[in-house]
Every structure is written in structure tokens, then in C-alpha cells.
Design a protein around this motif. Structure first.
Motif, PDB file in Angstrom:
ATOM      1  N   VAL A  62     -37.996  35.035  33.785  1.00 43.18           N
ATOM      2  CA  VAL A  62     -36.913  35.580  33.527  1.00 43.18           C
ATOM      3  C   VAL A  62     -36.543  35.522  32.023  1.00 43.18           C
ATOM      4  O   VAL A  62     -36.787  34.173  31.802  1.00 43.18           O
ATOM      5  N   GLY A  77     -35.963  43.217  27.637  1.00 41.06           N
ATOM      6  CA  GLY A  77     -36.048  42.027  26.747  1.00 41.06           C
ATOM      7  C   GLY A  77     -37.307  42.152  25.476  1.00 41.06           C
ATOM      8  O   GLY A  77     -37.535  41.244  24.926  1.00 41.06           O
ATOM      9  N   ASP A 272     -36.361  44.818  34.526  1.00 41.37           N
ATOM     10  CA  ASP A 272     -35.077  44.376  34.145  1.00 41.37           C
ATOM     11  C   ASP A 272     -34.462  43.362  35.099  1.00 41.37           C
ATOM     12  O   ASP A 272     -34.551  43.482  36.371  1.00 41.37           O
ATOM     13  N   ALA A 273     -34.049  42.352  34.586  1.00 40.83           N
ATOM     14  CA  ALA A 273     -33.227  41.566  35.571  1.00 40.83           C
ATOM     15  C   ALA A 273     -31.729  42.030  35.771  1.00 40.83           C
ATOM     16  O   ALA A 273     -30.832  41.495  35.208  1.00 40.83           O
ATOM     17  N   TYR A 278     -27.246  38.613  33.658  1.00 35.08           N
ATOM     18  CA  TYR A 278     -28.326  39.130  32.856  1.00 35.08           C
ATOM     19  C   TYR A 278     -27.825  40.476  32.893  1.00 35.08           C
ATOM     20  O   TYR A 278     -28.033  41.268  31.822  1.00 35.08           O
ATOM     21  N   ASP A 281     -25.667  41.332  30.068  1.00 37.85           N
ATOM     22  CA  ASP A 281     -26.177  41.006  28.750  1.00 37.85           C
ATOM     23  C   ASP A 281     -26.739  42.359  27.998  1.00 37.85           C
ATOM     24  O   ASP A 281     -27.972  42.372  28.315  1.00 37.85           O
ATOM     25  N   THR A 285     -32.604  41.759  29.341  1.00 35.96           N
ATOM     26  CA  THR A 285     -33.317  40.685  29.964  1.00 35.96           C
ATOM     27  C   THR A 285     -34.401  41.152  30.710  1.00 35.96           C
ATOM     28  O   THR A 285     -34.154  41.962  31.740  1.00 35.96           O
ATOM     29  N   THR A 321     -33.605  41.163  41.841  1.00 37.34           N
ATOM     30  CA  THR A 321     -33.361  41.807  40.811  1.00 37.34           C
ATOM     31  C   THR A 321     -33.714  43.471  41.094  1.00 37.34           C
ATOM     32  O   THR A 321     -33.253  44.436  40.543  1.00 37.34           O
TER      33      THR A 321
END
Ligand code: FAD
Length: 430
Positions: A62, A77, A272-273, A278, A281, A285, A321
């Protein structure tokens, strides 16, 4: 590949006849083509098959690309573009087949071949829009070199199947970068954005599905349109009638018969996380699943050099996730396979099975399938009659049912909750 009236791309021509052997072994959804387990076993014989959700893999991570400008320019990310650029920079490949905004007068997006980091960055970001590989594969056939391809699971599988039939592609397409996938949308989703953002669909020149804003949670997707005079309009998906990804508006019908969430046949896959911290954010990520030793080496060196901010995680972390995606492609798929249907019978790695699925969950799957199917028809009708309100009114009404069933929220939730309590009091479900 030709556009149909619903904004979907369809294979056409004599070579795509159901009885053409080449085609039945080429189409990733054909019951006669090799499945993901078989393809992955042949490509990654040394990668252990530890987890039925992620398929064969050697590591999971991750994090994000810390080397600028990849994270800022990427949807998540920035890892896809970083790995592609690294493969190119180190001379492993000469070009990357991936998706760029279209030229004026062309569809909004299409596959192109990038041959520099600048070109790669120009094609970064997620495009939930139908695209096809036909032209870029012809370019690969015509131009010697080594290429990587970026694609969602069914596209990566299709490239493997094409390589099995075409020695030129087999020799030249050397690396496969996969994207996790929830489902693919039709082109009419853009028309619906325009209707809801107060723009004339004919004046839309560019589309951004996920405008990046580091100050807002990553999972608050913002749709952004650029019009012919340069003006822009935007809104968050959750204000849109059809902006809940899970409800399945404009989903391609093939996605109802997909059992690969994480591109199990790709050398490395990226998602995507979608778990805290995450999801909140806004910088984005990734979760990354590595299957090929070369990619593992690039990532290890990137981390050691401080160019990547990645941390090892286990398969459960990655699967969590994508919890909703796995529900839809495992339990949901098993249930959908029990439905009687005409035409080709899909052969999947998941067996048809409705046992143990409660009535409410079944209704969620039924409602989602109905929303997908009818969104195409209703939007097409609205477009033909010039009455977007007829689609949008239907989409909002359908969502009342979906959110009541799924999230215990909205006008119909008390009714569904009452039925559920009655069923529970009445003993085991029938
Ligand atoms: C239809 C679709 C559904 C997805 N569903 C999920 C999901 O359910 N869960 C999840 O975690 N992630 C999903 N993703 C992947 C996610 O949107 C990000 O692409 C992924 O996390 C990589 O982010 P990044 O910042 O590393 O990529 P970037 O550095 O932004 O690079 C993205 C790369 O993907 C290419 N690309 C964009 N759209 C397409 C496309 N349609 N076909 C082929 N290549 C494309 C771009 O050209 C670029 O090379 C989906 C992507 C698509 C296209």
C-alpha cells in the motif's frame, strides 16, 4: 469495434461470429477461452496461489509514488505511470499502450502508444469510458519493439488470448500492467454528467471523471467537463442521480459475468486503497499486487532509493479495500448465475449458487442488475426525445429502492427494515 446506440463498443464483422473458433478463444468472456487461473499459471508458475481473491502473487503493498510528479498527476497514488515510466526508462520496453484523451472530433478517450515519460503522464488518470485495443494492436504488429499494456482485467486477459493466437503480439507485448476494476461504464455516463451539470452534451470537449484535490477525501469523486468555449463545469458524484458507483448505472452487461476484480493475469495490478485512513487522503493511495519478479525488483529498488513510499501488506488487506467488488463478483456472481437466461451460458470460476444469501441481499443484486440494464434504455430514450428529465427522474426513483435495500437509508428503508424484522421473527428464510 463499433459503437451501439447505448454508448457501448461491440465487436462486429464475420470474424466475430459465435462459431468462429478464433473469436471464441479470443473473447475474454467466451466460455471457450482459457480462464484467469490457467493464464496466470502459465505466466507466473513460480508465484504462489495463496489467495483465491487476488490469484497468484508474490507481494502486496500500500502507498504511492513519492517521486514527483507521479502521485499528483495520477488518479490514485500514481503507481501505474511510475512503473510504466520505470520500465521504459530502464530500456525494458519501447512503448506503452494506454488510454489518452481523444483528439478533437474523436471519442473522448482512446488507447494510444506512449514512447516518453511526458506522453505517459499526459495519459495518466482513470477513464471509466469504453475504449478498444484494435488500432494500437495493429500499430504493434506494424512496428517492431517491446511494449507494455495497461488495462482493466478483461482487457489484460484479452491481450493474453490474442498473444496465444498471434506470435507477433506474443513477442512484442512483453509486460502487462493491470487495473483493479469495479465495472466499465457506457459513454452515455458523460451525457448524463452534462445533463446534470447544466451543459449541452454536444458542447463537451473533455471529461475528467476524478478531478484530483489533495484537500478533499480521495473517494469524493468529482466529475469535471470542459466545454467548446473553454468554460468548465463540475460537481461531486454523490450529488448526481447516478453517482453511486455501487448502484451500477451504465454498467456494461459483460461485467455481470466477470470474476476477476484485481487483474489476476497482469504482471502487476493497481487499485485504490479504499480503507481508512487512505480513502480520506486526497493525494490518492494505491494498493499494488506484484506477480512478476522484474516488477518486484523495480519496486524494491524504488523503495530503497526513496522514490516510492510503499509498505508491505497481506492479501486480506488488499481484498478489504475492494470488499464491495468481491461481494459483487463472488456471492453476487454465484447468485446471478442461477438466473435463467437465453443465449451463451457463461463458464466462470464461481459456481451457480443461491444458498445462504438472504432475501434482502438478493434484492440488492436484482435491483443493481435492473438499474444497469434500464439505465442504458432510459438514457437513450431521454437523449432521443430530448427529455433528460425522464432519465434523471427514473434514476432518482430507482436509487430510492437501491439505497433503502443496501444502506438502510431513505424513504423505503423503514419498509424494508420492517419486512426484515418480520422475516427474522418468522424463523429461517424461505
Ligand atoms: C473502468 C475502471 C474501473 C476501475 N475500478 C476500480 C475499482 O473498483 N477499485 C479500484 O481500487 N480501482 C479501480 N480502478 C483503478 C483505479 O481507478 C486507478 O486506475 C488505479 O488505482 C491506478 O491509479 P494510479 O494513480 O496508479 O494510476 P495513474 O498513474 O493515474 O495511471 C492510470 C493508467 O491507467 C490508464 N487507463 C485509464 N483508464 C483506462 C482504461 N479504461 N483502460 C485501460 N487503461 C486505462 C491510463 O492511461 C494510465 O496509464 C478502475 C479503473 C478503471 C479504468
Amino acid at each position: 469495434m463499433k459503437w451501439d446506440g447505448y454508448g457501448q463498443l461491440k465487436p462486429t464483422g464475420p470474424a466475430t461470429h459465435r462459431r468462429s473458433e478464433g473469436f471464441t478463444k479470443l473473447c475474454p468472456f467466451s466460455p471457450e477461452s482459457a480462464n484467469e487461473d490457467q493464464i496466470a499459471a502459465a505466466r507466473f508458475p513460480d508465484a504462489p496461489h495463496r489467495d483465491a481473491r487476488l490469484g497468484r502473487h508474490i507481494s502486496c503493498h500500500v502507498g504511492a509514488a513519492s517521486e514527483p510528479p507521479f502521485r499528483k498527476r495520477g488518479s490514485s497514488g500514481g503507481m501505474v505511470t511510475w512503473v510504466a515510466a520505470e520500465l521504459m526508462g530502464r530500456g525494458h520496453i519501447d512503448g506503452v499502450l494506454h488510454v489518452h484523451p481523444g483528439e478533437p472530433g474523436q471519442p473522448f478517450f482512446g488507447y494510444r502508444i506512449s514512447r516518453s515519460q511526458e506522453d505517459l503522464l499526459a495519459g495518466a488518470r482513470s477513464r471509466y469510458h469504453p475504449v478498444h485495443l484494435a488500432e494500437v494492436l495493429d500499430q504493434v504488429r506494424a512496428t517492431p519493439g517491446r511494449y507494455a499494456v495497461v488495462g482493466i482485467p478483461c482487457f489484460i486477459k484479452a491481450v493474453h488470448l490474442a498473444r496465444a493466437q498471434d506470435p507477433v503480439l506474443a513477442e512484442r507485448i512483453t509486460h502487462m500492467l493491470g487495473l483493479f476494476c469495479g465495472h466499465m461504464k457506457s459513454a452515455r455516463f458523460v451525457e448524463s454528467f452534462a445533463w446534470q451539470l447544466g451543459a449541452d452534451p454536444d458542447r463537451v470537449r473533455a471529461v475528467e471523471y476524478r478531478l484530483k484535490d489533495a484537500n478533499r477525501p480521495a473517494n469524493w469523486y468529482t466529475a469535471h467537463l470542459t466545454l467548446d468555449d473553454g468554460a468548465t463545469v463540475q460537481n461531486e458524484w454523490f450529488h448526481l442521480a447516478d453517482g453511486d458507483w455501487g448502484a451500477g448505472y451504465f454498467q456494461n452487461s459483460a461485467c455481470d459475468f466477470c470474476d476477476d476484480v484485481v487483474a489476476e493475469t497482469a504482471d502487476v495490478s493497481f487499485g485504490d486503497a479504499w480503507v481508512e485512513p487512505y480513502s480520506s487522503d486526497g493525494r490518492g493511495t494505491n494498493v499494488v499486487v506484484v506477480r512478476a519478479p522484474l516488477i518486484q525488483r523495480l519496486i524494491d529498488e524504488g523503495v530503497a532509493q526513496g522514490r516510492l513510499d510503499l509498505h508491505p501488506v497481506d492479501a486480506d488487506f488488499v481484498a478489504d479495500t475492494q470488499a464491495a467488488g468481491f461481494r459483487q463478483r463472488r456471492e453476487g456472481l454465484a447468485y446471478r448465475l442461477t438466473w435463467t437466461r437465453r443465449g451463451i451460458r457463461p463458464v466462470k470460476r464461481v459456481a451457480a449458487d443461491a444458498t445462504g444469501i438472504g432475501w434482502r441481499r438478493k434484492l440488492v443484486y436484482r435491483t443493481r442488475a435492473a438499474i444497469s440494464r434500464n439505465s442504458h434504455r432510459m438514457a437513450r430514450l431521454a437523449s432521443l426525445t430530448g427529455r433528460p428529465g425522464s432519465y434523471l427522474g427514473w434514476a432518482r426513483r430507482a436509487y430510492v429502492v437501491y439505497e433503502g435495500l443496501t444502506y438502510h437509508r431513505g424513504r423505503l428503508a423503514p419498509l424494508f427494515d420492517r419486512v426484515e424484522r418480520m422475516m427474522q421473527r418468522g424463523g429461517p428464510e424461505r
